[in-house]
Design an enzyme around this catalytic site. Structure first.
Site, PDB file in Angstrom:
ATOM      1  N   GLY A 249       0.831  -1.207   0.000  1.00 32.41           N
ATOM      2  CA  GLY A 249       0.000   0.000   0.000  1.00 32.41           C
ATOM      3  C   GLY A 249       0.859   1.248   0.000  1.00 32.41           C
ATOM      4  CG  PHE A 250       4.249   1.167  -0.677  1.00 35.17           C
ATOM      5  CD1 PHE A 250       4.655   0.230   0.262  1.00 35.17           C
ATOM      6  CD2 PHE A 250       4.397   0.859  -2.020  1.00 35.17           C
ATOM      7  CE1 PHE A 250       5.205  -0.984  -0.131  1.00 35.17           C
ATOM      8  CE2 PHE A 250       4.944  -0.357  -2.420  1.00 35.17           C
ATOM      9  CZ  PHE A 250       5.340  -1.273  -1.477  1.00 35.17           C
ATOM     10  N   GLY A 477       1.397  -7.178   3.888  1.00 30.57           N
ATOM     11  CA  GLY A 477       2.618  -7.900   3.554  1.00 30.57           C
ATOM     12  C   GLY A 477       3.657  -7.704   4.635  1.00 30.57           C
ATOM     13  NE  ARG A 638       8.953  -8.394  24.154  1.00 34.74           N
ATOM     14  CZ  ARG A 638       7.857  -8.972  24.631  1.00 34.74           C
ATOM     15  NH1 ARG A 638       6.834  -8.232  25.025  1.00 34.74           N
ATOM     16  NH2 ARG A 638       7.792 -10.280  24.720  1.00 34.74           N
ATOM     17  CG  ASN A 641       8.738 -12.497  13.502  1.00 32.72           C
ATOM     18  OD1 ASN A 641       9.834 -12.559  12.926  1.00 32.72           O
ATOM     19  ND2 ASN A 641       7.828 -13.447  13.364  1.00 32.72           N
ATOM     20  CE  LYS A 643      12.313 -15.856   7.701  1.00 33.95           C
ATOM     21  NZ  LYS A 643      12.023 -17.302   7.656  1.00 33.95           N
ATOM     22  N   GLY A 712       7.044   0.191  16.472  1.00 30.48           N
ATOM     23  CA  GLY A 712       6.623   0.215  15.065  1.00 30.48           C
ATOM     24  C   GLY A 712       7.822   0.364  14.148  1.00 30.48           C
ATOM     25  CB  VAL A 713       9.796  -1.774  12.342  1.00 35.62           C
ATOM     26  CG1 VAL A 713      10.478  -1.828  13.687  1.00 35.62           C
ATOM     27  CG2 VAL A 713       8.908  -2.982  12.121  1.00 35.62           C
ATOM     28  CD  GLU A 715       4.952   5.057   7.509  1.00 35.11           C
ATOM     29  OE1 GLU A 715       4.624   5.954   6.744  1.00 35.11           O
ATOM     30  OE2 GLU A 715       4.323   4.789   8.561  1.00 35.11           O
TER      31      GLU A 715
HETATM   32 MO1  MOS Z   1       1.921   4.997   5.654  1.00 37.89          MO
HETATM   33  S1  MOS Z   1       2.470   6.421   4.263  1.00 37.89           S
HETATM   34  O1  MOS Z   1       1.461   5.974   6.955  1.00 37.89           O
HETATM   35  O2  MOS Z   1       0.641   4.120   4.991  1.00 37.89           O
END
Ligand code: MOS
Length: 749
Positions: A249-250, A477, A638, A641, A643, A712-713, A715
């Protein structure tokens, strides 16, 4: 050892590699018809006349819908909410869909080139596409504003956003600059970019009476539900949105765009389910883009490199139809401890499709300017770029004057530099060669806010011993299925093989938009709490059962391990969780949870940080740039996962390679239309463009951020990369490129 954190394979991996994961366009519905949008060919004006007779007469054509015959909607532009969602929404506005103004065949006005102006529905896709070529439109064109330089003459201030004021400041920047021993005053530009997820935007709409089901590829099923409901003037409960898988989606699927509602309009008109899939070219315009930016960066420092002033002024492009602000100044406001700072955001309006969130909106583009400027300052000061950043390390949030919930940036600089071999760098531009190849080493800081929103989840134990856990979230994804299964298994005390985590359906408890890197931090606590509540219910049921070996024990006397409830004091007293369900009557035992953020965001500033180091190899004759290796070190709380976390960060760095070296939507500014609207001409990195990408996740414990300790990873990986490349290119060549992307022509001249 807890299952949370382990680098287990994706729980949905088998479905994906066998092609049985169902993406939006792949849902099989009986009697489905196909819709194709017809797009405007002028950027501004009115539709003067439409001749659809030829198209209507073609074989298999069921309807040609235009503003003249499409059903009237309750909201002609979808939601009226302006930029009210995504990661930037006010907490009290989280119900508002993050939807720009839509164009839904309700009027004759054309706002941008490529706007949907008609919809052809036929019994096959090929027939619909063919007939779409035969809809004749005549326009009364008006002069369009498509010149950024001209648009800049009428700058506007964006409407104030929470956490994103248009103007910020502290101290006296002008005075500090006058006194500074060294100053840089620089202009950086970034182009329009398009998201290009591999899975195109796609919607299947089905009406059953006055109930609407949308199979839609989206980062926000609840947003799509609200937008569709608002458009048709229905309560949201009458709309169901289903989206079990998203093929990338990005950001472009975070908002609900016109084609979603248009599919529903078509399905209503032809009284059949309708499938509407945008082709690659149709995704350049109607579904958002990163706006172009022009950023002025002024830095003032003393002889030791201590920053006295930061000034960051951003102009970003927006659209006539609705506003979007690329918040580039967000990074400059928090990253360094300068006594004085001044930032501004301004908008320049063009007659183009509405821009939107894309891959760290603001942080990616803003860090290119700030982190390039810091490198330029380091050269003026003859100072090492890492040392310059350490000299200005912010021990607390310099804007809010509150502590960080956690920050391991110092360790990221150290670990990244060590792995990269930074100490061996000869800072002199052009000094490091490999034969004729110019070698450059550059670095930059990475940062992204740790966002969180309210989310709900439900957990149920079935008599067969399976736990079904649900939340109306998304998996782009990214690994949501996997990480949520891990969290549920851990909280329930069950093997992960017995967990069935489900998402992507508005009949499930509501979760927020999967944007702003916030899914784990938002949905994770809800899943954790629902699983905990279920476990507690199972224990209560077992200890109340006179025939249970656990009868009479208190809740604290019982442990849940591997699908069993076990007496702590005497492990021989135990009962299988499935037995608890069957003995209680065989109905699933169910527990719900709703997880909200407390006031911790008021007391702590929450961000992830990192450092990225890049090596470039440049051919001095033709200017081609290769990136044989990247090292990124991150403090992200933390790890859920190992991977999927590494994959996410690596993916972000690949985005950064695209942003730094390739990606640009080439517009023909005479017409406001993209000329490289396909994946042959719009370049994104392929495997051959990516060298070794080495990810370090430093140990970091954050007790404030949420009960999982996860930041959160999604972005942070892209942030800093374009600047690190630009800095490496300067190091290799002595040429400072301040205009993205850094293509060979810019390096050669
Ligand atoms: Mo992201 S650009 O916050 O879907």
């Amino acid at each position: 050892m807890s299952i949370v954190g382990q680098g287990i394979d994706r729980v949905d991996a088998r479905l994906k590699v066998t092609g049985t994961a169902t993406y939006s366009a792949e849902h099989k519905l009986p009697n489905v018809a196909y819709a194709v949008i017809v797009q405007s060919t002028i950027p501004k004006g009115r539709i003067a006349a439409i001749d659809s007779a030829a198209a209507e007469a073609m074989p298999g054509v069921l309807a040609v819908l235009t503003h003249q015959n499409a059903p009237r909607l309750a909201k002609p532009h979808g939601s009226e909410t302006k930029q009210g969602g995504g990661e930037q929404s006010k907490p009290d506005q989280k119900q508002s869909p993050p939807t720009p103004k839509l164009t839904l065949l309700q009027e004759d006005r054309v706002y941008y080139n490529g706007q949907p102006v008609a919809l052809v529905v036929a019994d096959t896709f090929e027939r619909a596409r063919d007939a779409a070529q035969h809809v004749r439109l005549r326009y009364a064109a008006e002069p369009a504003l498509l010149d950024f330089a001209k648009a800049k003459q009428k700058l506007r201030r964006p409407e104030p956003q929470p956490e994103r004021p248009s103007d910020t400041g502290r101290g006296n920047v002008e005075r500090s600059l006058q006194r500074a021993a060294t100053r840089v005053d620089l202009l950086y530009t970034t182009p329009m970019e398009n998201h290009n997820p591999i899975e195109p935007h796609a919607t299947i709409a089905q009406w059953e009476g006055d109930r609407l089901t949308l199979y839609d590829t989206t980062q926000n099923i609840s947003g799509a539900q609200r937008t569709a409901a608002l458009s048709f003037g229905m309560p949201p409960e009458q709309v169901r949105v289903v989206c079990p898988f998203v093929g990338g989606g990005f950001g472009s699927k975070g908002t609900t765009w016109s084609h979603v509602v248009l599919a529903a309009i078509a399905a209503k008109a032809v009284q059949r389910p309708v499938k509407l899939v945008l082709d690659r070219t149709q995704m350049y315009g109607p579904v958002g883009a990163r706006p172009l930016t022009e950023q002025r960066l002024v830095l003032g420092a003393n002889a030791q490199g201590k920053l006295a002033a930061i000034r960051h002024d951003t102009i970003s492009s927006t659209a006539t139809l609705d506003d979007f602000t690329e918040p580039c100044t967000s990074v400059s406001r928090i990253l360094y401890a300068s006594d004085s700072l001044q930032t501004s955001q301004r908008l320049a309006t063009l007659d183009v499709g509405v821009p939107t969130y894309m891959r760290a909106p603001g942080e990616a583009s803003g860090s290119f300017a700030l982190e390039s400027a810091l490198d330029e300052l380091a050269y003026r000061l003859k100072m090492d770029p890492v040392a310059l950043r350490l000299a200005n390390y912010a021990e607390k949030d310099p804007e809010k004057d509150i502590p960080w919930s956690s920050k391991s940036l110092r360790e990221c600089y150290r670990a990244g530099a060590e792995r990269f071999g930074w100490a061996r760098r000869n800072p002199k531009p052009g000094a490091m060669r490999d034969g004729r190849t110019l070698v450059g080493w550059g670095m930059a800081t990475a940062t992204y806010p740790a966002n969180r929103k309210g989310a709900k989840a439900v957990a149920a134990l079935l008599p067969d011993g399976t736990a079904v856990v649900r939340s109306g979230s998304h998996d782009l994804g990214t690994g949501t299925y996997t990480v949520m299964s891990q969290i549920a298994a851990d909280a329930l005390g069950m093997p992960i093989s017995r967990i069935r985590f489900q998402l992507g359906d508005t009949t499930m408890p509501e979760a927020p938009v999967s944007g702003g890197s916030q899914t784990v931090a938002s949905v994770g606590p809800a899943v954790h709490q629902a699983a905990r509540a279920l476990r507690d219910k199972l224990i209560a049921t077992a200890t109340a059962d006179t025939a249970s070996p656990l009868h009479g024990l208190g809740a604290g006397d019982v442990n849940a391990v591997d699908g069993w409830l076990v007496a702590r004091a005497d492990p021989s007293r135990r009962v299988q969780m499935s037995t608890v369900v069957t003995r209680a009557g065989g109905q699933p035992i169910v527990a719900n949870a709703s997880a909200e953020q407390g006031d911790e965001k008021k007391r702590y500033s929450m961000h992830a940080f990192g450092a990225v180091f890049v090596e470039v190899h440049i051919d001095p004759d033709v200017g081609t740039i290769h990136v044989p290796r990247v090292v990124g070190a991150y403090g992200i709380g933390r790890m859920m996962n190992a991977k999927t976390t590494h994959s996410q960060l690596m993916g972000g760095i690949v985005w950064g390679l695209g942003m730094g070296l390739m990606e640009k939507t080439e517009m023909d500014w005479r017409f406001g239309r993209a000329v490289n609207a396909n994946l042959a001409d719009y370049h994104v990195p392929v495997n051959a463009d990516c060298g070794a990408i080495d990810i370090i996740v430093v140990d970091e414990e954050d007790k404030q951020i949420n009960e999982l300790g996860a930041k959160g990873v999604g972005e942070i990986g892209i942030t800093g990369v374009a600047a690190a490349i630009a800095n490496a290119v300067y190091h290799a060549t002595g040429k400072r490129i301040r205009d993205l992307p850094i293509t060979p022509d810019k390096v050669m001249v």
